[in-house]
Design an enzyme around this catalytic site. Structure first.
Site, mmCIF file in Angstrom:
data_model
loop_
_atom_site.group_PDB
_atom_site.id
_atom_site.type_symbol
_atom_site.label_atom_id
_atom_site.label_comp_id
_atom_site.label_asym_id
_atom_site.label_seq_id
_atom_site.Cartn_x
_atom_site.Cartn_y
_atom_site.Cartn_z
ATOM 1 N N THR A 1 0.878 -1.089 -0.023
ATOM 2 C CA THR A 1 -0.020 -0.116 0.161
ATOM 3 C C THR A 1 0.877 1.146 -0.015
ATOM 4 O OG1 THR A 1 -1.876 -1.090 1.147
ATOM 5 C CG2 THR A 1 -1.825 1.301 1.225
ATOM 6 N N SER B 1 4.964 -6.416 -2.043
ATOM 7 C CA SER B 1 4.888 -6.364 -0.721
ATOM 8 C C SER B 1 5.225 -7.780 -0.183
ATOM 9 C CB SER B 1 3.344 -6.497 -0.730
ATOM 10 O OG SER B 1 2.749 -7.058 0.606
ATOM 11 N N CYS C 1 -9.156 -7.140 1.204
ATOM 12 C CA CYS C 1 -9.682 -5.589 1.841
ATOM 13 C C CYS C 1 -11.266 -5.605 1.636
ATOM 14 C CB CYS C 1 -8.961 -4.702 1.037
ATOM 15 S SG CYS C 1 -7.477 -4.852 0.219
HETATM 16 N N1 PLP Z 1 -1.745 -4.270 -4.276
HETATM 17 C C1 PLP Z 1 -2.201 -5.430 -4.645
HETATM 18 C C2 PLP Z 1 -2.420 -6.071 -6.128
HETATM 19 C C3 PLP Z 1 -2.644 -6.406 -3.399
HETATM 20 O O1 PLP Z 1 -3.209 -7.447 -3.716
HETATM 21 C C4 PLP Z 1 -2.036 -5.822 -2.332
HETATM 22 C C5 PLP Z 1 -2.697 -6.687 -1.131
HETATM 23 O O2 PLP Z 1 -3.830 -7.315 -1.030
HETATM 24 C C6 PLP Z 1 -1.757 -4.374 -2.086
HETATM 25 C C7 PLP Z 1 -1.481 -3.917 -3.125
HETATM 26 C C8 PLP Z 1 -1.619 -3.939 -0.820
HETATM 27 O O3 PLP Z 1 -0.317 -4.568 -0.247
HETATM 28 P P1 PLP Z 1 -0.018 -4.447 1.509
HETATM 29 O O4 PLP Z 1 -1.187 -5.519 2.051
HETATM 30 O O5 PLP Z 1 1.315 -4.886 1.601
HETATM 31 O O6 PLP Z 1 -0.404 -3.322 1.983
#
Ligand code: PLP
Length: 382
Positions: free
Chosen positions: A70, A201, A327
């Protein structure tokens, strides 16, 4: 339990825990300190940065450690957009793909609400592929930055990032890609992809939650989002999470090695699983691109039976997966990804995502496919 939710998160690898332990116990110094224990921490941090750079094929100085995907997405989009417009006030538009993660879409929305940017959304087709002509048509002298994900977290569709990035380069626009789901699944050479910024990530790769990285090509205009002591060359202040960086680098290296040795076998197990589900559940639809998809991704809609019912019934049988992105879990809204792909809201409500990892066994997948067939046999309208 059969865990088929690797796109949400993965268990921490024992090798990662082992690599973190000395950093958490012995090498506890502040990497900015100039004494022995600080310098040892600095060495561990920079070694982690070199290992990440080796996987991406970039220079270590082009790797920024972040608190996860994120933050990397926020920095990639906002950091470049703000810097670009500061140099050239005419550059007040950003382009984002229609099926991006909220970390990108909400960052774009913030740029619009708070900083007066306009947001252009590049549409996708029914398989979730960004329309290359529509994408090109959105690029203009006013575009500050574009962000199109490498692979989608809900339906697994892989974008042709190299050709989209080439189009952006021709138009003089920096290209950011969210490669959070692509890590350990697809080649990550930033030179082959031709991208200016790329997000990763750790917890999708077998590191703990709360760490990740942004590749930022040198000389890319960038305005830091986090200000303070000037760590990471002033691009991301804050005492670095050395153990997190070590965990991230270790997990990425292991995931990359697994991709090279076992990626094709994983895709073959997934293909057999998809065929078994479609066979056991007549009427089921595979969502996303049938071939250009992440090797561990199998996502479906089961028209007539809500996704929540299928999830609940699977969980009663010890099978864990999700209805879409983690999410959005618990949300009653249909998935924005599926609706952007033109799937009707009532069909989108029936989505179920299975995400496999390298250790997922074929015999478990066979059990899951049979269970899906039983559940749909019981709940599907006659
Ligand atoms: N982008 C994508 C495509 C994701 O699947 C996710 C996590 O679900 C994120 C960004 C966010 O990553 P993080 O959970 O490390 O903040």
């Amino acid at each position: 339990m059969i865990y088929l939710d690797a796109a949400a998160t993965t268990p921490v690898r024992p090798e990662v825990l082992q690599a973190m332990w000395p950093v958490l116990s012995g090498t506890y110094g502040n990497p900015s300190s100039h004494h022995e224990v600080g310098e040892a921490a600095r060495a561990a941090l920079e070694d982690a940065r070199r290992r990440v750079a080796a996987v991406l094929g970039c220079r270590p100085a082009e790797v920024l450690f972040t608190s996860g995907g994120t933050e990397a997405d926020n920095a990639g989009l906002k950091g470049i957009a703000l810097a670009r417009r500061a140099r050239d006030p005419e550059r007040d538009r950003v382009v984002v793909g229609a099926v991006e993660h909220p970390a990108v879409l909400e960052s774009a929305d913030f740029l619009a609400r708070v900083h007066g940017f306009s947001v252009d959304v590049a549409p996708v087709d029914g398989l979730g592929v960004v329309d290359p002509d529509a994408f090109r048509a959105l690029l203009s002298e006013r575009t500050a930055v574009v962000s199109v994900m490498y692979a989608n977290n809900e339906v697994g569709t892989v974008q042709d990032v190299a050709s989209l990035a080439a189009a952006a380069r021709e138009a003089g626009v920096p290209f950011h890609t969210d490669a959070v789901q692509a890590g350990g699944a697809l080649p990550l050479s930033v030179k082959d992809l031709g991208v200016d910024a790329l997000s990763l990530s750790g917890h999708k790769l077998g590191a703990p939650k709360g760490n990740g990285a942004l590749f930022l090509k040198s000389r890319t205009p960038f305005e830091a989002l986090i200000h303070g002591g000037g760590q990471q060359r002033g691009r991301r202040s804050g005492t670095e999470d050395v153990a997190g960086a070590v965990a991230f680098a270790t997990a990425l290296g292991l995931a990359e090695a697994e991709r090279l040795s076992g990626g094709a076998a994983l895709a073959a197990r997934r293909d057999r699983f998809v065929a078994a589900v479609l066979d056991a559940a007549p009427g089921a639809l595979l969502t996303g691109h049938p071939e250009r998809r992440l090797p561990g991704s199998a996502s479906f809609c089961f028209p007539g039976v809500s996704g929540e019912t299928v999830l609940l019934e699977l969980e009663r049988r010890g099978i864990v997966c999700s209805s879409g992105s983690a999410c959005a879990a618990g949300s009653t809204e249909p998935s924005a990804v599926l609706t952007a792909m033109g799937i009707a809201a009532e069909v989108a409500q029936t989505a179920v995502r299975f995400s496999l990892q390298s250790g997922t066994r074929q015999e478990d997948l066979d059990v899951v496919a049979r269970s899906v067939g039983e559940i749909l046999g019981r709940f599907a309208p006659a």
